[in-house]
Design a protein around this motif. Structure first.
Motif, PDB file in Angstrom:
ATOM      1  N   PHE A  57      10.354  -5.690   2.232  1.00 29.73           N
ATOM      2  CA  PHE A  57      10.161  -6.019   3.640  1.00 29.73           C
ATOM      3  C   PHE A  57      10.840  -7.358   3.933  1.00 29.73           C
ATOM      4  O   PHE A  57      10.621  -8.337   3.216  1.00 29.73           O
ATOM      5  N   MET A  58      11.627  -7.392   4.997  1.00 25.03           N
ATOM      6  CA  MET A  58      12.331  -8.607   5.400  1.00 25.03           C
ATOM      7  C   MET A  58      11.816  -9.047   6.770  1.00 25.03           C
ATOM      8  O   MET A  58      11.784  -8.234   7.699  1.00 25.03           O
ATOM      9  N   LYS A  59      11.421 -10.310   6.881  1.00 24.38           N
ATOM     10  CA  LYS A  59      10.974 -10.847   8.162  1.00 24.38           C
ATOM     11  C   LYS A  59      11.364 -12.313   8.240  1.00 24.38           C
ATOM     12  O   LYS A  59      10.935 -13.109   7.405  1.00 24.38           O
ATOM     13  N   ASP A  60      12.177 -12.662   9.221  1.00 25.17           N
ATOM     14  CA  ASP A  60      12.714 -14.014   9.332  1.00 25.17           C
ATOM     15  C   ASP A  60      13.420 -14.357   8.024  1.00 25.17           C
ATOM     16  O   ASP A  60      14.333 -13.657   7.617  1.00 25.17           O
ATOM     17  N   ASP A  61      12.981 -15.418   7.324  1.00 26.00           N
ATOM     18  CA  ASP A  61      13.601 -15.781   6.046  1.00 26.00           C
ATOM     19  C   ASP A  61      12.732 -15.392   4.860  1.00 26.00           C
ATOM     20  O   ASP A  61      12.964 -15.851   3.737  1.00 26.00           O
ATOM     21  N   MET A  62      11.754 -14.561   5.106  1.00 24.26           N
ATOM     22  CA  MET A  62      10.855 -14.151   4.026  1.00 24.26           C
ATOM     23  C   MET A  62      11.204 -12.763   3.511  1.00 24.26           C
ATOM     24  O   MET A  62      11.698 -11.908   4.233  1.00 24.26           O
ATOM     25  N   HIS A  63      10.888 -12.569   2.246  1.00 22.42           N
ATOM     26  CA  HIS A  63      11.203 -11.327   1.543  1.00 22.42           C
ATOM     27  C   HIS A  63       9.955 -10.936   0.757  1.00 22.42           C
ATOM     28  O   HIS A  63       9.471 -11.701  -0.076  1.00 22.42           O
ATOM     29  N   VAL A  64       9.402  -9.754   1.039  1.00 22.82           N
ATOM     30  CA  VAL A  64       8.197  -9.282   0.342  1.00 22.82           C
ATOM     31  C   VAL A  64       8.504  -7.941  -0.307  1.00 22.82           C
ATOM     32  O   VAL A  64       9.015  -7.023   0.351  1.00 22.82           O
ATOM     33  N   GLY A  65       8.202  -7.836  -1.585  1.00 23.63           N
ATOM     34  CA  GLY A  65       8.424  -6.596  -2.310  1.00 23.63           C
ATOM     35  C   GLY A  65       7.111  -5.958  -2.704  1.00 23.63           C
ATOM     36  O   GLY A  65       6.167  -6.646  -3.107  1.00 23.63           O
ATOM     37  N   ARG A  66       7.050  -4.639  -2.598  1.00 19.57           N
ATOM     38  CA  ARG A  66       5.863  -3.871  -3.007  1.00 19.57           C
ATOM     39  C   ARG A  66       6.305  -2.786  -3.983  1.00 19.57           C
ATOM     40  O   ARG A  66       7.113  -1.922  -3.652  1.00 19.57           O
ATOM     41  N   VAL A  67       5.779  -2.867  -5.196  1.00 24.33           N
ATOM     42  CA  VAL A  67       6.274  -2.016  -6.276  1.00 24.33           C
ATOM     43  C   VAL A  67       5.099  -1.288  -6.936  1.00 24.33           C
ATOM     44  O   VAL A  67       4.205  -1.929  -7.499  1.00 24.33           O
ATOM     45  N   PRO A  68       5.063   0.043  -6.906  1.00 24.67           N
ATOM     46  CA  PRO A  68       3.982   0.759  -7.585  1.00 24.67           C
ATOM     47  C   PRO A  68       4.177   0.747  -9.106  1.00 24.67           C
ATOM     48  O   PRO A  68       5.285   0.987  -9.594  1.00 24.67           O
ATOM     49  N   ILE A  69       3.113   0.435  -9.825  1.00 24.91           N
ATOM     50  CA  ILE A  69       3.147   0.545 -11.285  1.00 24.91           C
ATOM     51  C   ILE A  69       2.622   1.915 -11.694  1.00 24.91           C
ATOM     52  O   ILE A  69       3.250   2.639 -12.460  1.00 24.91           O
ATOM     53  N   ASP A  70       1.443   2.256 -11.185  1.00 31.82           N
ATOM     54  CA  ASP A  70       0.890   3.593 -11.385  1.00 31.82           C
ATOM     55  C   ASP A  70       0.239   4.002 -10.063  1.00 31.82           C
ATOM     56  O   ASP A  70       0.503   3.392  -9.022  1.00 31.82           O
ATOM     57  N   ASN A  71      -0.598   5.000 -10.091  1.00 33.31           N
ATOM     58  CA  ASN A  71      -1.175   5.496  -8.838  1.00 33.31           C
ATOM     59  C   ASN A  71      -2.269   4.595  -8.276  1.00 33.31           C
ATOM     60  O   ASN A  71      -2.731   4.819  -7.154  1.00 33.31           O
ATOM     61  N   ASN A  72      -2.684   3.584  -9.043  1.00 33.55           N
ATOM     62  CA  ASN A  72      -3.749   2.691  -8.590  1.00 33.55           C
ATOM     63  C   ASN A  72      -3.340   1.230  -8.473  1.00 33.55           C
ATOM     64  O   ASN A  72      -4.034   0.450  -7.820  1.00 33.55           O
ATOM     65  N   THR A  73      -2.238   0.846  -9.112  1.00 33.93           N
ATOM     66  CA  THR A  73      -1.879  -0.563  -9.192  1.00 33.93           C
ATOM     67  C   THR A  73      -0.523  -0.832  -8.556  1.00 33.93           C
ATOM     68  O   THR A  73       0.437  -0.101  -8.792  1.00 33.93           O
ATOM     69  N   ILE A  74      -0.498  -1.906  -7.764  1.00 32.84           N
ATOM     70  CA  ILE A  74       0.723  -2.347  -7.103  1.00 32.84           C
ATOM     71  C   ILE A  74       1.100  -3.738  -7.619  1.00 32.84           C
ATOM     72  O   ILE A  74       0.247  -4.623  -7.747  1.00 32.84           O
ATOM     73  N   TYR A  75       2.370  -3.925  -7.966  1.00 33.89           N
ATOM     74  CA  TYR A  75       2.921  -5.254  -8.211  1.00 33.89           C
ATOM     75  C   TYR A  75       3.603  -5.689  -6.925  1.00 33.89           C
ATOM     76  O   TYR A  75       4.332  -4.921  -6.306  1.00 33.89           O
TER      77      TYR A  75
END
Length: 399
Positions: A197-215
């Protein structure tokens, strides 16, 4: 003072993978780790690209790790500027990419090694060469010393072994990053998609590890002045909540519900690509691998995979000069080690220069608030790397 044959400094991913690769080629090593126990409770997660899985295949541990994480199906970049949600790019993954908990990688590599391979409470203080034999003498902070014939520095971006080789100090990007893990007991709704996700000068990443956990991670081109406070996980959590307050609720929720022990604040480091191009990465029977050689920004998810490649290539070259045919009790053939290390550096230099240059250009683009500079960095990135996914096609070869 006692003597070892092959000493690896650091029991992170690079050091353990190198020890395992050597073990598979019949070369015994000992890993000196500064911590009291295995460092499997630090760090969050690491992306492993197709090239990294090829290296893990050679190390013989991929099936264990595949059971710990789901494969990506898509990578998506989303702009949130102007209050609108708009897809910038969508990439359907070719080959295998997964995000692994650092703990799972460390535990798996460690379990595959002979039980006495890693020695703890061994923090390296300095290296010098014996003036008569030219063998490296390692001195540790507890005052003890050992003589060894071979030293492989896998001791990270602030490497003592790299200092011995007179490598230039690593630098910091004008970016800081907050990272964490969030568990969804009833399962998360994000599927098998890695979303930026990009907003202004910020960058946020959402990465699934398994079906219950997000990095997840967030980064922006601003460095808080007092970095000492960022050792407190609760401070990091509150800052992350504030940082993401203008993002959609599903993103804010990641920070609010994050595992407090997983949170970290990092000022991202790198080694200049031109230093990699001309640097001296071996001296006699001493060399470096992993982040000690080529610490780079995490923007392509290649730091861990590149370290696994190093392990395979280094062990292969050591075996090719006959270091795996030494009879029990005999000495390492010292004069062949330098030859093996020279080959290793030659074979890895172009690869790590390309990775580091691409990561550098991305980092500088993300780290500036100037629209003009972003355009310049983007033009350079597109000029040098017209296919920005080609770094995943690399094959380090057979062990």
């Amino acid at each position: 003072m006692y003597e070892e044959e092959v000493v690896i400094i650091g029991a992170g991913i690079s050091g353990l993978a190198t020890a395992l690769a050597l073990h598979k080629k019949g070369i015994k090593s000992v890993v000196m780790e500064r911590s009291e126990t295995l460092r499997n409770d630090s760090g969050t997660a690491i992306g492993i690209r197709p090239n990294g899985w090829r290296a893990l295949d050679q190390l013989g541990v991929p099936d264990i790790l595949r059971r710990t994480a789901i494969p990506f199906q898509r990578e998506r970049v989303v702009s949130l500027d102007g209050g609108r949600k708009q897809d910038i790019s969508l990439y359907h993954c070719i080959g295998e990419t997964r995000c692994l908990r650092r703990k799972d990688i460390i535990d798996t590599l460690y379990a595959a090694l002979p039980p006495t391979t890693v020695k703890f409470n061994c923090q390296l203080e300095s290296i010098k060469l014996d003036p008569h034999t030219t063998k490296p003498i390692l001195r540790f902070i507890d005052g003890s010393s050992i003589i060894t014939k071979v030293v492989i520095g896998c001791d990270g971006g602030k490497s003592t072994v790299a200092n011995f080789l007179n490598l230039k100090p690593t630098k910091t990007f004008p970016i800081f990053s907050v990272r964490g893990l969030t568990n969804y007991p009833n399962g998360h709704p994000f599927g098998h998609e890695f979303t930026n996700f990009m907003k202004d000068d910020m960058h946020v990443g959402r990465v699934p590890i398994d079906n219950n956990t997000i990095y997840w991670f967030s980064s922006q081109p601003y460095i808080p002045k007092d970095e000492g406070i960022w050792k407190n996980p609760e401070v990091i959590r509150q800052y992350a909540i504030e940082l993401l307050s203008n993002f959609p609720h599903e993103i804010q929720e990641m920070a609010t519900n994050a595992d407090i022990k997983s949170l970290s604040f990092t000022h991202l480091r790198y080694r200049d690509p031109w230093d990699l191009l001309v640097g001296t990465f071996s001296r006699g029977t001493v060399t470096v691998a992993g982040d000690a050689m080529h610490v780079m920004g995490p923007f392509m998810g290649q730091g861990g995979s590149a370290a696994l490649e190093d392990a395979v290539v280094l062990a292969r070259n050591m075996a090719q000069v006959g270091l795996n045919h030494i009879q029990s009790g005999s000495n390492v053939i010292v004069h062949r080690v330098g030859e093996a290390f020279n080959r290793f550096v030659r074979q890895r230099r172009v690869r790590v220069v390309r990775l580091s240059l691409q990561a550098y250009l991305i980092g500088m683009m993300l780290g500036t608030s100037s629209h003009l500079k972003k355009i310049i960095w983007t033009m350079l990135l597109n000029f040098f790397f017209p296919n920005q996914k080609s770094h995943m096609d690399y094959d380090c070869g057979d062990l």
